[in-house]
Design a protein around this motif. Structure first.
Motif, PDB file in Angstrom:
ATOM      1  N   LEU A  86      13.997 -43.918  30.898  1.00  0.00           N
ATOM      2  CA  LEU A  86      14.281 -44.240  32.389  1.00  0.00           C
ATOM      3  C   LEU A  86      14.034 -42.949  33.096  1.00  0.00           C
ATOM      4  N   ALA A  87      14.228 -41.896  32.683  1.00  0.00           N
ATOM      5  CA  ALA A  87      14.106 -40.448  33.357  1.00  0.00           C
ATOM      6  C   ALA A  87      12.594 -40.280  33.523  1.00  0.00           C
ATOM      7  N   THR A  88      11.883 -40.692  32.493  1.00  0.00           N
ATOM      8  CA  THR A  88      10.055 -40.393  32.570  1.00  0.00           C
ATOM      9  C   THR A  88       9.833 -41.375  33.566  1.00  0.00           C
ATOM     10  N   ALA A  89      10.205 -42.583  33.465  1.00  0.00           N
ATOM     11  CA  ALA A  89       9.521 -43.545  34.451  1.00  0.00           C
ATOM     12  C   ALA A  89       9.948 -43.106  36.117  1.00  0.00           C
ATOM     13  N   GLN A  90      10.892 -42.415  36.175  1.00  0.00           N
ATOM     14  CA  GLN A  90      11.346 -41.957  37.432  1.00  0.00           C
ATOM     15  C   GLN A  90      10.626 -40.605  37.736  1.00  0.00           C
ATOM     16  N   GLY A  91      10.033 -39.631  36.728  1.00  0.00           N
ATOM     17  CA  GLY A  91       9.424 -38.482  36.773  1.00  0.00           C
ATOM     18  C   GLY A  91      10.551 -37.448  36.945  1.00  0.00           C
ATOM     19  N   VAL A  92      11.691 -37.700  36.351  1.00  0.00           N
ATOM     20  CA  VAL A  92      12.577 -36.851  36.208  1.00  0.00           C
ATOM     21  C   VAL A  92      12.845 -36.187  34.659  1.00  0.00           C
ATOM     22  N   GLN A  93      12.914 -34.901  34.520  1.00  0.00           N
ATOM     23  CA  GLN A  93      12.935 -34.424  33.243  1.00  0.00           C
ATOM     24  C   GLN A  93      14.296 -34.988  32.369  1.00  0.00           C
ATOM     25  N   PRO A  94      13.936 -35.676  31.472  1.00  0.00           N
ATOM     26  CA  PRO A  94      15.169 -36.163  30.667  1.00  0.00           C
ATOM     27  C   PRO A  94      16.182 -35.082  30.475  1.00  0.00           C
ATOM     28  N   ALA A  95      15.585 -33.975  30.025  1.00  0.00           N
ATOM     29  CA  ALA A  95      16.692 -32.885  29.855  1.00  0.00           C
ATOM     30  C   ALA A  95      17.472 -32.619  30.885  1.00  0.00           C
ATOM     31  N   LEU A  96      17.314 -32.721  32.076  1.00  0.00           N
ATOM     32  CA  LEU A  96      17.992 -32.410  33.153  1.00  0.00           C
ATOM     33  C   LEU A  96      18.973 -33.640  33.325  1.00  0.00           C
ATOM     34  N   VAL A  97      18.558 -34.766  33.199  1.00  0.00           N
ATOM     35  CA  VAL A  97      19.492 -36.004  33.000  1.00  0.00           C
ATOM     36  C   VAL A  97      20.932 -35.818  31.914  1.00  0.00           C
ATOM     37  N   LEU A  98      19.991 -35.335  30.944  1.00  0.00           N
ATOM     38  CA  LEU A  98      21.255 -35.268  29.808  1.00  0.00           C
ATOM     39  C   LEU A  98      22.201 -34.164  30.327  1.00  0.00           C
ATOM     40  N   ALA A  99      21.587 -33.102  31.025  1.00  0.00           N
ATOM     41  CA  ALA A  99      22.585 -31.989  31.310  1.00  0.00           C
ATOM     42  C   ALA A  99      23.588 -32.666  32.318  1.00  0.00           C
ATOM     43  N   GLY A 148      21.799 -44.144  38.261  1.00  0.00           N
ATOM     44  CA  GLY A 148      22.012 -42.602  38.627  1.00  0.00           C
ATOM     45  C   GLY A 148      20.927 -41.573  38.650  1.00  0.00           C
ATOM     46  N   ILE A 149      19.845 -42.130  37.754  1.00  0.00           N
ATOM     47  CA  ILE A 149      18.554 -41.440  37.769  1.00  0.00           C
ATOM     48  C   ILE A 149      17.826 -41.445  39.056  1.00  0.00           C
ATOM     49  N   THR A 150      17.903 -42.770  39.402  1.00  0.00           N
ATOM     50  CA  THR A 150      17.168 -42.873  40.976  1.00  0.00           C
ATOM     51  C   THR A 150      17.881 -42.196  42.042  1.00  0.00           C
ATOM     52  N   ILE A 151      19.086 -42.188  42.165  1.00  0.00           N
ATOM     53  CA  ILE A 151      19.830 -41.357  42.945  1.00  0.00           C
ATOM     54  C   ILE A 151      19.587 -39.817  42.812  1.00  0.00           C
ATOM     55  N   LEU A 152      19.785 -39.354  41.565  1.00  0.00           N
ATOM     56  CA  LEU A 152      19.150 -37.946  41.363  1.00  0.00           C
ATOM     57  C   LEU A 152      17.460 -37.497  41.810  1.00  0.00           C
ATOM     58  N   LYS A 153      16.733 -38.460  41.715  1.00  0.00           N
ATOM     59  CA  LYS A 153      15.191 -38.389  42.001  1.00  0.00           C
ATOM     60  C   LYS A 153      15.304 -38.375  43.385  1.00  0.00           C
ATOM     61  N   HIS A 154      16.057 -39.476  44.020  1.00  0.00           N
ATOM     62  CA  HIS A 154      16.015 -39.056  45.632  1.00  0.00           C
ATOM     63  C   HIS A 154      16.305 -37.718  45.995  1.00  0.00           C
ATOM     64  N   TYR A 155      17.249 -37.130  45.506  1.00  0.00           N
ATOM     65  CA  TYR A 155      17.690 -35.762  45.922  1.00  0.00           C
ATOM     66  C   TYR A 155      16.999 -34.915  45.540  1.00  0.00           C
ATOM     67  N   LEU A 156      16.323 -35.039  44.490  1.00  0.00           N
ATOM     68  CA  LEU A 156      14.993 -34.074  44.039  1.00  0.00           C
ATOM     69  C   LEU A 156      13.764 -34.226  45.215  1.00  0.00           C
ATOM     70  N   ASP A 157      13.603 -35.241  45.431  1.00  0.00           N
ATOM     71  CA  ASP A 157      12.409 -35.439  46.353  1.00  0.00           C
ATOM     72  C   ASP A 157      12.966 -34.944  47.615  1.00  0.00           C
ATOM     73  N   LYS A 158      13.927 -35.275  48.164  1.00  0.00           N
ATOM     74  CA  LYS A 158      14.786 -34.711  49.419  1.00  0.00           C
ATOM     75  C   LYS A 158      14.589 -33.282  49.363  1.00  0.00           C
ATOM     76  N   GLU A 159      15.005 -32.661  48.380  1.00  0.00           N
ATOM     77  CA  GLU A 159      15.045 -31.287  48.334  1.00  0.00           C
ATOM     78  C   GLU A 159      13.910 -30.387  47.717  1.00  0.00           C
ATOM     79  N   ASN A 160      12.863 -31.462  47.786  1.00  0.00           N
ATOM     80  CA  ASN A 160      11.398 -30.656  47.303  1.00  0.00           C
ATOM     81  C   ASN A 160      11.305 -30.117  45.773  1.00  0.00           C
ATOM     82  N   GLY A 161      12.081 -30.949  45.063  1.00  0.00           N
ATOM     83  CA  GLY A 161      12.221 -30.312  43.673  1.00  0.00           C
ATOM     84  C   GLY A 161      13.270 -29.230  43.450  1.00  0.00           C
ATOM     85  N   ARG A 162      13.930 -28.800  44.474  1.00  0.00           N
ATOM     86  CA  ARG A 162      14.799 -27.397  44.170  1.00  0.00           C
ATOM     87  C   ARG A 162      16.179 -28.257  43.768  1.00  0.00           C
ATOM     88  N   TRP A 163      16.352 -27.658  42.221  1.00  0.00           N
ATOM     89  CA  TRP A 163      17.335 -28.549  41.272  1.00  0.00           C
ATOM     90  C   TRP A 163      18.717 -28.027  41.986  1.00  0.00           C
TER      91      TRP A 163
END
Length: 192
Positions: A86-99, A148-163
């Motif tokens: 699910l993380a890979t499908a959204q373009g989010v690092q799986p390790a970040l999701v685990l954290a 959760g991953i979709t929401i996280l990805k939305h914020y990553l995009d909104k913040e231009n990848g700034r974790w």
């Protein structure tokens, strides 16, 4: 018992609403249409690993790291497969999701915060009605991860990848980096 971060997530959602008012404590009066559509699209799409060999290597390497939270090896592998897929499908690092999951719920799929956020990623239930899926079960691991991953990805995009900024938004603590530091510490010390 997980920290009651659900209210913080609800407050985070308020940051991107057109108006800061809420109809009630469980559902904002106005919801970001872009995030609403992302949630709809994510749930509608099912995907699998694009490179099964690479995914399997990742799964094996992460299994030992997850063992303090999930004792059963079969359950551990199932959780890791879903997170990776699910993380890979959204373009989010799986390790970040685990954290994020470690900090939000310590991998307790039955976690419910005092504000009502549910599951491993502590998703607020109002989203189910917002996207027209009131019967979704946020305690279900795959469903919770999709939201959760979709929401996280939305914020990553909104913040231009700034974790740090994206994580603060996810947690509802934008302007403070305490939560982001916790997640980054978990990522650095366990999941990286």
């Amino acid at each position: 018992m997980p920290k009651p971060l659900g209210l913080a997530l609800l407050l985070t959602l308020a940051l991107f609403l057109p108006e800061p008012s809420f109809a009630d404590a469980a559902r904002p009066a106005h919801v970001d249409a872009e995030l609403r559509q992302l949630l709809l699209d994510t749930i509608a799409n099912s995907s699998s690993f694009t490179d099964k060999y690479e995914a399997e290597v990742w799964l094996v390497s992460m299994s030992d790291r997850l063992s303090p939270f999930i004792k059963d090896p079969s359950e551990r592998m199932g959780v890791l497969r879903q997170v990776h897929r699910l993380a890979t499908a959204q373009g989010v690092q799986p390790a970040l999701v685990l954290a994020v999951i470690e900090v939000e719920s310590r991998f307790d799929r039955y976690a419910v915060s005092v504000a009502g956020a549910q599951g491993v990623m502590q998703v607020m239930p109002f989203w189910k009605n917002e996207i027209g899926r009131p019967d979704d079960n946020l305690i279900d691991l795959e469903t919770n991860l999709q939201y959760g991953i979709t929401i996280l990805k939305h914020y990553l995009d909104k913040e231009n990848g700034r974790w740090a900024e994206a994580l603060a938004r996810y947690n509802g603590s934008y302007g403070s980096y305490r939560y982001a530091i916790k997640v980054m510490d978990a990522w650095e010390n366990r999941w990286k």
